[in-house]
Design an enzyme around this catalytic site. Sequence first.
Site, short mmCIF file in Angstrom:
data_model
loop_
_atom_site.label_atom_id
_atom_site.label_comp_id
_atom_site.label_asym_id
_atom_site.label_seq_id
_atom_site.Cartn_x
_atom_site.Cartn_y
_atom_site.Cartn_z
CE LYS A 94 -58.48 147.17 -48.66
NZ LYS A 94 -58.10 146.96 -46.98
CG LEU A 95 -59.04 154.51 -55.10
CD1 LEU A 95 -59.64 154.13 -56.28
CD2 LEU A 95 -58.77 155.47 -54.50
#
Length: 249
Positions: A94-95
Site C-alpha cells: 500500500k502506497l
Amino acid sequence: MTTSLKDLKVKLFTDGADKAQIVEMAKNAWIAGFTTNPSLLKKAGVRDYEAYARDLVAAVPDRHISFEVFSDDIPEMVAQARVITTWGPNVFVKLPVSTTRGEMLFDAIRSLSRDGVKINLTALFTADQVARGVDALGGGAAACVSVFAGRLADFGIDYAALVQDAVNRSRKTPNVEVIWASTREVYNVIEADRMGCQIITAPADVLKKLPALGSKTGAELSLDAVRAFREDALAAGLTLALPGARAAE
C-alpha cells in the site's frame, strides 16, 4: 431487486489488522483478501511490523493482503515497498497517493510497478488522482486503486461519479482493479457491485451481515422493528397513565 451473497460479483476483502479476526474471517470462502493500514496496526497494538506481517502471511498464504509503507519520504517509501513486497507472493504494498506535504508518488509508483511490485494505491479522493494513478500503474504488475467513497460521503460529497470513473479506467487497464474503500454500511457492498468495482474492503462487522442479504422483505423488517420496540417497552417496564383508560401493560 433483491441481492443475496451468492449474487455478488465484487470480491470481498476484510479491512482490519487483528490477527485472530483475520484468521476467523479467512474461514469464509467468500472472503477474498485482507487490507491493513498504519491506523489499524496501531489499534491492533502491532510493534514489530515485519514479524507481525510474516506471521499473518503464513496464517493466510492464499489470499491478497495489503501492507502499507509508513515513511513520509519518497525514497524511503520506495525502499520500504521493496522490503514489504518480499514478505509473500500474495502481498500488495500500500502506497499513499502523496506525502503529507502533497508530493505526489506517481513516478515512484510507476517505477515500482514496472519492477514487479504489486501495489495498492491508496487515499484516492479526486478524479485527477484516479486518472494519474491508473496511468502510472498501467502495464506494470497486478495493482489496485483504493477510492475512499465512504469518507467522501461523510463530508457530503457525492462519490458515485468518481467511483464510476475509476471503474471505467480500470476496465481499459487489465492489471488494475478498483477497491471501494472506507466502507460504512452493508448497502455500500451492493453499490460497489452494481457499479462494477472489482473489490470492496470493509470492516468485519459489516461483512458478517452479508449472509443475511435477501433473506427478508421490507414488510418483514417492519414487523421485526415493531416487535423489538414492544419487547423493549415491556422489558423497561414503561407505563403511562391514560385518562379513563387502563395503563398500557
